[in-house]
Write a protein that holds these residues in place. Structure first.
Motif, PDB file in Angstrom:
ATOM      1  N   THR A 285      -2.291   0.832   6.702  1.00  0.00           N
ATOM      2  CA  THR A 285      -1.799   1.243   5.387  1.00  0.00           C
ATOM      3  C   THR A 285      -0.536   0.448   5.108  1.00  0.00           C
ATOM      4  O   THR A 285       0.012  -0.183   5.999  1.00  0.00           O
ATOM      5  CB  THR A 285      -1.368   2.732   5.355  1.00  0.00           C
ATOM      6  OG1 THR A 285      -0.244   2.879   6.217  1.00  0.00           O
ATOM      7  CG2 THR A 285      -2.484   3.661   5.776  1.00  0.00           C
TER       8      THR A 285
ATOM      9  N   VAL B 109       1.985   6.766   7.516  1.00  0.00           N
ATOM     10  CA  VAL B 109       2.190   7.492   6.254  1.00  0.00           C
ATOM     11  C   VAL B 109       3.384   8.410   6.472  1.00  0.00           C
ATOM     12  O   VAL B 109       3.828   8.619   7.606  1.00  0.00           O
ATOM     13  CB  VAL B 109       0.966   8.366   5.828  1.00  0.00           C
ATOM     14  CG1 VAL B 109      -0.248   7.518   5.513  1.00  0.00           C
ATOM     15  CG2 VAL B 109       0.645   9.416   6.882  1.00  0.00           C
TER      16      VAL B 109
ATOM     17  N   ALA C 269      -6.655   7.073   2.849  1.00  0.00           N
ATOM     18  CA  ALA C 269      -5.386   6.336   2.947  1.00  0.00           C
ATOM     19  C   ALA C 269      -5.641   4.834   2.812  1.00  0.00           C
ATOM     20  O   ALA C 269      -4.869   4.111   2.178  1.00  0.00           O
ATOM     21  CB  ALA C 269      -4.701   6.634   4.277  1.00  0.00           C
TER      22      ALA C 269
ATOM     23  N   ALA D 258       0.992   4.026   0.350  1.00  0.00           N
ATOM     24  CA  ALA D 258       0.218   5.227   0.678  1.00  0.00           C
ATOM     25  C   ALA D 258       0.962   6.475   0.221  1.00  0.00           C
ATOM     26  O   ALA D 258       0.371   7.389  -0.353  1.00  0.00           O
ATOM     27  CB  ALA D 258      -0.039   5.292   2.180  1.00  0.00           C
ATOM     28  N   ASP D 259       2.264   6.485   0.434  1.00  0.00           N
ATOM     29  CA  ASP D 259       3.032   7.676   0.088  1.00  0.00           C
ATOM     30  C   ASP D 259       3.162   7.866  -1.420  1.00  0.00           C
ATOM     31  O   ASP D 259       3.388   8.976  -1.888  1.00  0.00           O
ATOM     32  CB  ASP D 259       4.425   7.624   0.721  1.00  0.00           C
ATOM     33  CG  ASP D 259       4.349   7.779   2.232  1.00  0.00           C
ATOM     34  OD1 ASP D 259       3.250   8.090   2.734  1.00  0.00           O
ATOM     35  OD2 ASP D 259       5.376   7.583   2.904  1.00  0.00           O
TER      36      ASP D 259
END
Ligand code: ANZ
Ligand code: ZN
Length: 869
Positions: free
Chosen positions: A524, A565, A513, A529-530
């Motif tokens: 993050t 996340v 991540a 990240a997604d």
């Protein structure tokens, strides 16, 4: 043309890729993302062949998806905390940080020499404060979210090294380094509450269809869900004031076969009884000395101590069962007490034979006879019908479980239901405290007044002190004169820093991540990240199938719960590659000899080996996983400097299916090297032909030209399909086939250049693109030689003309007396007489016939050939 010289070209292309930042991934790139990741290495000193194999595979995937127009993220970093650095510090008097950073520098240079398409701008090392400060922030968030807890737990304590050991570090009850007898100690430790997520982690495995079934099964077993019954046994009046003992069982259907009760040595009742029974106290102490690792317990002899207590048999009127304390009952599973049914549980059976307890079968195997069935030395644990069990007789195990659960639920002991259905998990909370210097400091402060408090986020990172010494055993952080003394963030009084550091598995539980935004001020950037996650393809060793992958799955959920996340599962696709093996060599003295000191002589099929310097004969031993202990390792650096990186990469990909072991051989590498030269020559010859026929006007392809085009388009489609399925060796086989077809083509052009040269060129250009993910340097050199603009690394994957894929050939299996013996490829609709001729000249067929002539040959056109002898 000249021979291809990888020593010149490889550094040249590496430099060009670097300068152009060819493999730098941008977070704001609008193209569809693709994230490929190989498990990051531990910086142990130098890369080994296992790394070469792992990273070669990942690189093919990265380069392929780049060519397919995806925005590819292919990062690399270092799993840089851990014990070996401290051992180096002790043994060589070098600071763990210095040792680690030197190793990173060496290994990075080695990886660079492999020409990997890695985005080095995203490199992270878990030992640097820029990384671990975010891990500390995550820890604090998780602590506040109730995902972290501090509790007493039993640990393996090495009294010489003065440290806690993981179960795997206890060998035969002794510390792996010190050799000291390991003790069991109660320590307060930090835990991630992974067991709260057991059910979720188990259920979600069903959806991970990009994972090998084998790994999912290993995880299921590790989580170890079992549905059973908590069952109360009434104690007969005796030495204890208690009225009952509660056991956990998954086999209540065997209750009529019960012959004893066993308590864990750590069960409170055992302790109670030991107060008035010195022999029992001694027995308990002895059990503790043996360690609590499940494996140790499973292997150890089953030992018990008869307490003199007894319970009422819950279903047989008037019968009683003796109560033992037994070494094979764990306190941290179920209730720490069991009922033993020797006929249907191996441990119970071993125990019963030793202490002469009844063995009464109550499950009858399907074909067995009720009157004569007996259990000898092997417990019967399979399916069957219940017998000798009163109202359960005739039921299946499953039905009997239900029936008896209802029965006990309706009865009461001690004012409670006698039986309660319960689900149990083998998965324990994840203890992360390590009494070690070289790890991520756990960011908490202990104040005598305020208790245990997280370090305020503004004070992060809690940095490891540089000035540490390793002259005393134990935790160098704890020995440091000043580091642990801090003021309480709440009341300002003198307080103490936590000196435990985190298990290094924490470091590797979220690095994937971090790679998505390696410079962010927070762990993050959730939106970023997604976009990248989950990792589309994760590649690594099967040795990480359980812990690393399970911890990462937990961590991802924990990061979701704390807003870092938005997803649950970190890895969509998982691939576990096989190992790299090599022959072993043993000198007369019994010492292992490394392959670099060996000269092989072959005489026909017989091979013998002698020592390069002493000339002494050496025995060629079995093929085994490359390991330092057997010295059967080859150094990637040596291979790269002798043959070039492309050759090493090609051999690693070509020789076996990637999930299997691959045997490294000199002959294999040489074969790969020859293939490299062959491709180079083919491209040179093609370029020469173009120069020769530069004035010839091009027409559309004739039959030979079309055959070349077909071979090329088929290979493009096939190689793409195989790379997507991670069948690299099959992709390689198709490339060999295409190379053969094109080499043949070279000789055909002069006769009809107008209708063949363009087809040859088209084929060769595609060939170069197909090898580019595997031998990227060679491909760039060929691309340049062909006068193509730009880099092949930037060229889009070639288009396939579907009309060229249509098959006008069929494969006919040949059966001889009903057994499939061979196959032949023929033109569609070939007359039967022609097929017969081909069959009778086929080598495999002739071998099977062994001189006999067939009685009958039946050709089913385009389908099959049957030969009757
Ligand atoms: C009676 C019985 C009869 C059992 C039989 C098995 C076979 P799984 O399925 O792995 O969850 N057990 C329960 N708690 C234990 C502990 N703390 N330490 C060691 N063993 C324990 O295992 C559950 C079975 O393991 C339980 O079912 C219990 O023995 C034992 F024919 O109860 B059984
Ligand atoms: Zn305080």
């Amino acid at each position: 043309g000249e021979r291809y010289n990888p020593r010149e070209t490889e550094p040249k292309w590496q430099k060009i890729w670097d300068e152009r930042q060819s493999f730098v991934a941008r977070n704001d790139d609008a193209r569809e993302p693709y994230y490929v990741l190989e498990m990051f290495p531990y910086p142990s000193g130098r890369i080994h062949m296992g790394h070469v194999r792992n990273y070669s595979m990942g690189d093919v995937v990265a380069r392929y998806y780049r060519a397919r127009g995806r925005n590819v993220l292919h990062p690399m970093g270092w799993d840089a905390f851990g014990l070996p650095a401290e051992n180096a510090a002790i043994e060589r008097n070098i600071h763990p940080g210095t040792w680690t950073r030197q190793n990173i520098a060496t290994m990075k240079a080695q990886l660079k020499s492999m020409g990997l398409a890695i985005d080095w701008t995203r490199e992270v090392a878990t030992c640097e404060p820029e990384y671990y400060r975010h891990q500390q922030a995550l820890f604090i968030d998780m602590l506040e979210a109730g995902l972290v807890t501090r509790k007493q737990s039993k640990v393996n304590w090495d009294p010489v090294d003065m440290t806690v050991l993981a179960n795997e570090q206890v060998i035969d009850g002794k510390g792996w380094r010190s050799g000291a007898v390991v003790e069991q100690r109660e320590l307060t430790q930090w835990f991630f509450k992974i067991s709260d997520m057991a059910e979720e982690l188990l259920e979600a495995l069903d959806g991970l269809d990009g994972w090998p079934e084998k790994v999912r099964t290993m995880q299921r077993n590790w989580i170890g869900k079992s549905e059973g019954l908590r069952l109360l046994f009434e104690l007969l009046p005796g030495k204890s004031a208690r009225n009952s003992i509660e056991v956990f069982t998954t086999r209540p259907d065997t209750i009529f076969g019960a012959s004893f009760i066993a308590l864990s040595p750590d069960h409170p009742l055992s302790g109670e009884l030991a107060q008035d029974d010195p022999a029992l106290a001694e027995f308990i102490a002895e059990c503790r000395r043996h360690g609590t690792a499940t494996e140790t317990i499973e292997k150890a002899e089953k030992l018990g101590y008869a307490t003199g207590l007894a319970v009422k048999h819950p279903v047989v009127d008037g019968a009683t069962l003796p109560v033992y304390v037994a070494n094979f009952v764990l306190m941290d599973y179920g209730t720490g007490a069991i009922f033993g049914c020797p006929a249907h549980d191996q441990r119970d059976l071993d125990f019963a034979r030793k202490y002469d307890l009844p063995v009464k079968p109550v499950v009858l195997p399907p074909d067995a006879d009720a009157a004569s069935f007996e259990v000898g030395t092997e417990a019967y644990t399979d399916a069957g019908t219940i017998f000798h069990s009163d109202f359960l007789d005739g039921l299946s195990i499953e039905d009997a479980k239900k029936r008896i659960a209802e029965f006990f639920a309706a009865r009461t002991v001690d004012g409670k239901p006698q039986g309660r259905v319960e689900v149990n998990y083998r998965l324990r909370d994840w203890g992360v405290s390590r009494q070690r210097y070289w790890g991520c400091p756990i960011p908490v402060i202990h104040c005598e007044v305020c208790g245990t408090l997280p370090v305020p986020k503004k004070d992060l990172p809690v940095v490891l002190p540089e000035d540490v010494t390793f002259d005393k055993p134990g935790n160098a952080l704890d020995h440091h004169p000043t580091w642990k003394h801090v003021d309480c963030p709440q009341c300002g009084r003198a307080a103490r820093r936590e000196t435990d550091t985190m298990d290094t598995f924490v470091d590797s539980s979220w690095y994937f991540a971090r790679f998505t935004a390696p410079d962010a001020e927070t762990p993050t950037v959730p939106a970023v990240a997604d976009r990248w996650l989950p990792v589309d393809q994760y590649i690594g060793g099967v040795e990480h199938a359980i812990l690393h992958l399970l911890y990462s799955r937990f961590f991802t959920r924990a990061m979701k719960a704390t807003g870092h996340v938005g997803l649950d599962e970190p890895f969509r696709g998982l691939f576990t590659q096989g190992m790299v093996t090599h022959e072993t060599y043993k000198a007369k003295t019994g010492e292992w000899v490394p392959p670099s000191d060996i000269v092989i002589e072959s005489d026909g099929d017989a091979r013998s080996a002698r020592h390069l310097r002493t000339n002494e004969p050496v025995t060629i031993g079995s093929v085994e996983k490359m390991s330092k202990s057997k010295k059967n390792v080859v150094d990637p650096d040596e291979i790269v400097s002798t043959y070039g990186a492309d050759t090493a990469r090609w051999f690693m990909l070509s020789d076996s299916p990637p999930e299997r072991d691959v045997q490294w051989t000199e002959a294999g590498v040489e074969g790969a090297s020859r293939f490299q030269q062959r491709v180079w020559r083919l491209v040179n010859d093609t370029v020469a032909l173009r120069q020769q026929f530069v004035t010839v006007e091009a027409g559309s392809a004739d039959e030979e030209g079309t055959a070349m085009r077909k071979a090329a388009h088929r290979a493009v489609a096939g190689v793409a399909h195989d790379i997507e399925g991670l069948r690299f060796n099959r992709a390689v086989a198709q490339i060999y086939e295409l190379t053969n077809a094109l080499s043949r083509g070279i000789g055909l052009v002069a006769a009809a250049p107008a209708t063949r040269l363009a087809a040859l060129e088209e084929g060769v250009e595609r060939l170069v693109q197909l090898i580019a993910p595997m031998m990227p340097h060679l491909a760039e050199s060929c691309w340049e030689l062909m006068g193509k603009s730009g880099l092949v690394a930037d060229a889009p994957w070639p288009e396939v003309d579907p009309t060229l894929l249509v098959d006008d050939e069929v494969v006919l299996p040949i059966q001889i007396n009903g057994k499939r013996r061979a196959e032949i490829t023929v033109a569609k609709g070939l007359p039967s007489a022609e097929v017969e001729k081909l069959v009778l000249s086929n080598e495999a067929v002739l071998r099977t016939l062994d001189g006999k002539s067939p009685k009958k040959i039946v050709v089913v056109p385009d389908r099959i050939v049957n030969v009757v002898v």
